[in-house]
Design an enzyme around this catalytic site. Sequence first.
Site, PDB file in Angstrom:
ATOM      1  N   ALA A   1      54.275   0.858 -69.000  1.00 52.77           N
ATOM      2  CA  ALA A   1      54.610   1.203 -70.385  1.00 52.77           C
ATOM      3  C   ALA A   1      55.883   2.041 -70.486  1.00 52.77           C
ATOM      4  O   ALA A   1      56.645   1.913 -71.448  1.00 52.77           O
ATOM      5  CB  ALA A   1      53.437   1.956 -71.028  1.00 52.77           C
ATOM      6  N   HIS A   2      56.132   2.901 -69.475  1.00 47.58           N
ATOM      7  CA  HIS A   2      57.223   3.873 -69.670  1.00 47.58           C
ATOM      8  C   HIS A   2      58.628   3.289 -69.552  1.00 47.58           C
ATOM      9  O   HIS A   2      59.610   3.977 -69.800  1.00 47.58           O
ATOM     10  CB  HIS A   2      57.040   5.095 -68.754  1.00 47.58           C
ATOM     11  CG  HIS A   2      57.395   4.897 -67.320  1.00 47.58           C
ATOM     12  ND1 HIS A   2      58.628   5.246 -66.816  1.00 47.58           N
ATOM     13  CD2 HIS A   2      56.696   4.420 -66.268  1.00 47.58           C
ATOM     14  CE1 HIS A   2      58.662   4.985 -65.523  1.00 47.58           C
ATOM     15  NE2 HIS A   2      57.484   4.484 -65.155  1.00 47.58           N
TER      16      HIS A   2
ATOM     17  N   GLN B   1      60.832  -4.314 -65.413  1.00 49.99           N
ATOM     18  CA  GLN B   1      62.149  -4.118 -66.043  1.00 49.99           C
ATOM     19  C   GLN B   1      62.513  -5.211 -67.036  1.00 49.99           C
ATOM     20  O   GLN B   1      63.531  -5.096 -67.708  1.00 49.99           O
ATOM     21  CB  GLN B   1      63.240  -4.050 -64.961  1.00 49.99           C
ATOM     22  CG  GLN B   1      63.183  -2.828 -64.076  1.00 49.99           C
ATOM     23  CD  GLN B   1      63.782  -1.578 -64.714  1.00 49.99           C
ATOM     24  OE1 GLN B   1      64.459  -1.639 -65.730  1.00 49.99           O
ATOM     25  NE2 GLN B   1      63.523  -0.431 -64.110  1.00 49.99           N
TER      26      GLN B   1
ATOM     27  N   CYS C   1      63.881   6.059 -58.032  1.00 52.78           N
ATOM     28  CA  CYS C   1      62.726   6.041 -57.144  1.00 52.78           C
ATOM     29  C   CYS C   1      63.106   6.437 -55.721  1.00 52.78           C
ATOM     30  O   CYS C   1      62.249   6.626 -54.877  1.00 52.78           O
ATOM     31  CB  CYS C   1      62.117   4.656 -57.140  1.00 52.78           C
ATOM     32  SG  CYS C   1      62.059   3.965 -58.785  1.00 52.78           S
TER      33      CYS C   1
ATOM     34  N   ALA D   1      53.269   0.239 -62.862  1.00 48.89           N
ATOM     35  CA  ALA D   1      53.686  -0.902 -62.049  1.00 48.89           C
ATOM     36  C   ALA D   1      53.467  -0.679 -60.557  1.00 48.89           C
ATOM     37  O   ALA D   1      53.209  -1.625 -59.818  1.00 48.89           O
ATOM     38  CB  ALA D   1      55.145  -1.249 -62.335  1.00 48.89           C
ATOM     39  N   THR D   2      53.551   0.562 -60.091  1.00 51.74           N
ATOM     40  CA  THR D   2      53.309   0.819 -58.664  1.00 51.74           C
ATOM     41  C   THR D   2      51.889   0.406 -58.297  1.00 51.74           C
ATOM     42  O   THR D   2      51.662  -0.318 -57.316  1.00 51.74           O
ATOM     43  CB  THR D   2      53.529   2.313 -58.330  1.00 51.74           C
ATOM     44  OG1 THR D   2      54.894   2.641 -58.609  1.00 51.74           O
ATOM     45  CG2 THR D   2      53.215   2.609 -56.873  1.00 51.74           C
TER      46      THR D   2
ATOM     47  N   ASN E   1      65.553  -3.351 -60.831  1.00 53.09           N
ATOM     48  CA  ASN E   1      65.679  -2.039 -61.456  1.00 53.09           C
ATOM     49  C   ASN E   1      67.028  -1.369 -61.206  1.00 53.09           C
ATOM     50  O   ASN E   1      67.466  -0.550 -61.981  1.00 53.09           O
ATOM     51  CB  ASN E   1      64.542  -1.120 -61.001  1.00 53.09           C
ATOM     52  CG  ASN E   1      64.318  -1.172 -59.512  1.00 53.09           C
ATOM     53  OD1 ASN E   1      64.063  -2.242 -58.953  1.00 53.09           O
ATOM     54  ND2 ASN E   1      64.437  -0.045 -58.849  1.00 53.09           N
TER      55      ASN E   1
ATOM     56  N   THR F   1      37.787   5.793 -65.373  1.00 60.12           N
ATOM     57  CA  THR F   1      37.720   5.881 -66.834  1.00 60.12           C
ATOM     58  C   THR F   1      39.025   5.411 -67.453  1.00 60.12           C
ATOM     59  O   THR F   1      40.108   5.798 -67.002  1.00 60.12           O
ATOM     60  CB  THR F   1      37.433   7.342 -67.251  1.00 60.12           C
ATOM     61  OG1 THR F   1      36.170   7.704 -66.696  1.00 60.12           O
ATOM     62  CG2 THR F   1      37.392   7.494 -68.761  1.00 60.12           C
TER      63      THR F   1
HETATM   64  C1  LIG Z   1      59.686   1.538 -62.598  1.00 60.75           C
HETATM   65  C2  LIG Z   1      59.366   0.390 -61.752  1.00 60.75           C
HETATM   66  C3  LIG Z   1      58.216   0.360 -60.961  1.00 60.75           C
HETATM   67  C4  LIG Z   1      57.265   1.522 -60.885  1.00 60.75           C
HETATM   68  O1  LIG Z   1      56.556   1.668 -62.073  1.00 60.75           O
HETATM   69  P1  LIG Z   1      55.642   2.955 -62.304  1.00 60.75           P
HETATM   70  O2  LIG Z   1      54.918   2.630 -63.558  1.00 60.75           O
HETATM   71  O3  LIG Z   1      56.601   4.086 -62.466  1.00 60.75           O
HETATM   72  O4  LIG Z   1      54.745   3.098 -61.140  1.00 60.75           O
HETATM   73  C5  LIG Z   1      57.962  -0.765 -60.224  1.00 60.75           C
HETATM   74  N1  LIG Z   1      58.793  -1.808 -60.235  1.00 60.75           N
HETATM   75  C6  LIG Z   1      59.920  -1.821 -60.981  1.00 60.75           C
HETATM   76  C7  LIG Z   1      60.803  -3.020 -60.959  1.00 60.75           C
HETATM   77  C8  LIG Z   1      60.245  -0.725 -61.752  1.00 60.75           C
HETATM   78  O5  LIG Z   1      61.358  -0.734 -62.458  1.00 60.75           O
END
Ligand SMILES: *Cc1c(COP(=O)(O)O)cnc(C)c1O
Length: 386
Positions: free
Chosen positions: A204-205, A183, A330, A75-76, A155, A244
């Site tokens: 995904a995480h 989220q 974060c 997401a970053t 988050n 890749t």
């Molecule tokens: C965790 C999170 C991110 C960052 O995601 P990453 O995949 O760890 O870079 C960005 N925005 C929100 C709202 C998140 O909860």
Amino acid sequence: MVRTPIYFDNNATTRTDPRVVEAMLPYFSEFFGNAASTTHAFGRKAHQAVEKARTTFAKGIGAASPAEIVFTSGATESDNLAIKGVAYACREKGDHLITCLTEHKAVLDTCKYLEHEGFSVTFLKPQPDGLIDLAELEQAITDRTILVSIMHANNEIGVLQDVAAIGKLCRDKGILFHTDAAQSLGKVPFDVQAMNVDLASFTAHKIYGPKNAGALYVRKSDPAVPLALQMHGGGHEGGMRSGTLNVTGIVGLAKALELCLQEIDWERERLEAMCQRLLAGFKAALPGLCLNGHPTRRAPGNLSLCFPGIDAGSLMLGLHDVAVSAGSACNTGSAAPSYVLKAIGLSDALARSTLRFGLGRFNTEAEVEYVIARFAEFMRRARRKG
Ligand SMILES: *Cc1c(COP(=O)(O)O)cnc(C)c1O
């Protein structure tokens, strides 16, 4: 009996579901090909897996076409690509962006960077319940505005913004709308077409998939979103994101979303029931306890709780076999109180008395009862000392 330590930090990251791991495994070994090397069977097998995942993911978020999905590292990266991508592509049209003070740092810091690049940014202050005021958003729009970026679920405090209403407003005004849905994906209904979303970030995480795999939804029609690419190279992902492809991660991302959507309704009910029980149990030991953010418009599983008069650090030590977080993962390393809590009007003292409990798929009612008992014990000790 419960196994300790207990993991109540699912807003920071989640355990990869064994079914996701199983789906990923063959792409490390037997089908290890480069998805871009389609001149031979190894590459074609990987390419097919990526395209199948793209179709699954696109359907899962209501996209009109799989071509609207750009796979990223998370997401970053998706937030960076969306916001800088639109800003630089639309510079002729305007130089103003609108976001909110409680956004993730990936959005806030990207917007602050753009300020240094000569763009102007309005950072909306949310109401005390964490929701932004739509009338205020409308007032902030000027004829120079090119993008509104407002997250779906927060988050830290779990509050769900009314993305459909924001999308409708932006669409009526002809302004592009990006939402960080890291989220909320797989936890509450999310549909880019029904909600008039033009760009959306995912990872995904946070949904029981692997780390370092994510996606950006980029609308291709009505309107087609212009995007200036941020990663130059081999021209992967329709030129939008060279590098890749992370085949295992992409397979895991799609599988993770598929599983969440299969279980979305009953899992939401289960998490909400556990959160209510946790809240009631804590309140019995500390009646002054309060929930940060809107009481009902929130992502399931998140409880941001303020324990007035108690230092969050000592409470965390008291609950040492329970993994929770003060503020957001974060922003650790900074002793400053959470900017999200301050933006919704909490004093420094109340922000320092807040812990975030993030319940998820692998948590049980027995764990909730255990944590309630541990908290009651902490309160008894604190009263004896005090
Ligand atoms: C965790 C999170 C991110 C960052 O995601 P990453 O995949 O760890 O870079 C960005 N925005 C929100 C709202 C998140 O909860």
